[in-house]
Enzyme design. Sequence first.
Site, mmCIF file in Angstrom:
data_model
loop_
_atom_site.group_PDB
_atom_site.id
_atom_site.type_symbol
_atom_site.label_atom_id
_atom_site.label_comp_id
_atom_site.label_asym_id
_atom_site.label_seq_id
_atom_site.Cartn_x
_atom_site.Cartn_y
_atom_site.Cartn_z
ATOM 1 N N THR A 57 34.833 41.256 42.511
ATOM 2 C CA THR A 57 34.860 42.690 42.224
ATOM 3 C C THR A 57 33.530 43.185 41.691
ATOM 4 O O THR A 57 33.134 44.326 41.937
ATOM 5 C CB THR A 57 35.979 42.998 41.205
ATOM 6 O OG1 THR A 57 37.222 42.565 41.741
ATOM 7 C CG2 THR A 57 36.064 44.477 40.908
ATOM 8 N N TYR A 70 39.614 48.623 46.768
ATOM 9 C CA TYR A 70 38.207 48.367 47.056
ATOM 10 C C TYR A 70 38.100 47.069 47.844
ATOM 11 O O TYR A 70 39.081 46.347 48.013
ATOM 12 C CB TYR A 70 37.394 48.262 45.761
ATOM 13 C CG TYR A 70 37.837 47.137 44.870
ATOM 14 C CD1 TYR A 70 37.266 45.871 44.975
ATOM 15 C CD2 TYR A 70 38.861 47.318 43.939
ATOM 16 C CE1 TYR A 70 37.691 44.833 44.172
ATOM 17 C CE2 TYR A 70 39.292 46.276 43.123
ATOM 18 C CZ TYR A 70 38.700 45.042 43.249
ATOM 19 O OH TYR A 70 39.127 44.002 42.468
ATOM 20 N N THR A 136 37.454 37.925 39.265
ATOM 21 C CA THR A 136 38.276 37.606 38.091
ATOM 22 C C THR A 136 39.509 36.765 38.423
ATOM 23 O O THR A 136 40.041 36.082 37.553
ATOM 24 C CB THR A 136 38.737 38.887 37.379
ATOM 25 O OG1 THR A 136 39.509 39.683 38.287
ATOM 26 C CG2 THR A 136 37.552 39.697 36.870
ATOM 27 N N ASP A 137 39.990 36.809 39.656
ATOM 28 C CA ASP A 137 41.277 36.179 39.977
ATOM 29 C C ASP A 137 41.276 34.676 39.709
ATOM 30 O O ASP A 137 42.277 34.130 39.228
ATOM 31 C CB ASP A 137 41.648 36.444 41.437
ATOM 32 C CG ASP A 137 42.141 37.866 41.658
ATOM 33 O OD1 ASP A 137 42.359 38.581 40.661
ATOM 34 O OD2 ASP A 137 42.299 38.263 42.829
ATOM 35 N N LYS A 209 43.495 34.948 32.455
ATOM 36 C CA LYS A 209 43.644 36.361 32.812
ATOM 37 C C LYS A 209 45.057 36.808 32.456
ATOM 38 O O LYS A 209 46.033 36.162 32.827
ATOM 39 C CB LYS A 209 43.371 36.558 34.306
ATOM 40 C CG LYS A 209 43.301 38.012 34.735
ATOM 41 C CD LYS A 209 42.872 38.135 36.194
ATOM 42 C CE LYS A 209 42.749 39.598 36.607
ATOM 43 N NZ LYS A 209 42.300 39.755 38.010
ATOM 44 N N GLU A 330 60.286 17.804 25.250
ATOM 45 C CA GLU A 330 61.465 18.263 25.995
ATOM 46 C C GLU A 330 62.062 17.143 26.847
ATOM 47 O O GLU A 330 63.271 17.050 27.021
ATOM 48 C CB GLU A 330 61.091 19.442 26.886
ATOM 49 C CG GLU A 330 60.707 20.713 26.139
ATOM 50 C CD GLU A 330 61.907 21.492 25.660
ATOM 51 O OE1 GLU A 330 63.048 20.990 25.830
ATOM 52 O OE2 GLU A 330 61.733 22.588 25.102
#
Length: 373
Positions: A57, A70, A136-137, A209, A330
């Site tokens: 981006t 975009y 950013t992904d 993120k 767990e």
Amino acid sequence: MARIPSRLLVCTALVALLITPTSPALAQAVAEAPKAQAPAPAKTVLPQVVVLATGGTIAGAAASDVQAGYTSGQVGVEQLLAAVPQAKKLAQLRGEQVSNIGSQDMNDEVWFKLARRVNALLAMPDVAGVVITHGTDTIEETAYFLNLVVNSKKPVVLTAAMRPSTALSADGPLNFFNAVAVAANKEAVGRGVLVVINDWIHGASSLTKTSTTAVQTFMSPLWGLIGTIAYGDATFFRGPVGRDTDESEFSLDGLTTMPRVDIVMAHENMDGAMIDAAVAAGAKGIVIAGVGNGNMTESAVKALTAQAKKGIVCVRASRVTTGRVGRNVELDDDKLGFVASMGLNPQKSRVLLRLALTKTSDPKAIQRYFEEY
């Protein structure tokens, strides 16, 4: 009559001028006297920082400055450098285009190319650091991968943007400026691979993120920030968590590929179909994005146990944003042959497991990697 030496006459004349209350001759002599030149200030040599652009981006463009849609990777590295001329006051900059893709399309080929170029650049004595522009992904995965395979203490700083370069209030230029400032900062040495975005300095192993569109999307919820930065002025709080870069056991030397590892999301009424399908597709390891503390349904546990007995390495992580997945909490990992992800989220667990599998498929040995990295 005795002759008066010429030097004495000159001195007498000067004394006469000095004791005269107002002497036009003295004023003129002073005015016409050559001025002493101040020594020239020492020239500051700026550190050299190399910018490696991959797209994203921060290099995106849209048809309008106020639209959400975009296209990533439309602006080249030279345009990025020209768009932030202020960064040239911080470092000597030069750029290279490694790729120009949206980070949703990040892949092993680009990772290998990027990591090898970073190692080559940092081995050069005149290069102080590297800045990588990225989407950013998947930036947290790329940063963590580099954190494991870069073998230098010099700063490696990734940066990105949530808004394209054409946006009304683009965040990319200041993020880039701050990233250059951190890469050129001697205090950044030895802190592992960093991600600088929205005035915050994150460690590669800690950030994630958290928002699809908000500018303040990146958080380091488990270990906190490495530091903050405001218009190039950085403040560092801590060092990295775990082993990294020059202390890492991992290397790309001799590697051309990494084993396939798939992430399977745990959910209500989960069966073992996706686990078995991942192995059928060629996965050598499976990361479960488990509920809570890395848990899953009884059916999924049975399927995962069966694959572990066949030599598939199975890591329990969590789909929860923060918190550690403890070993034998767990589930009985010792009995079932599982690995606990400790502080790594599913996507970073996958990165570490892929590199670990290039060395061993022993769950106990791989558990040590998760505890140390």
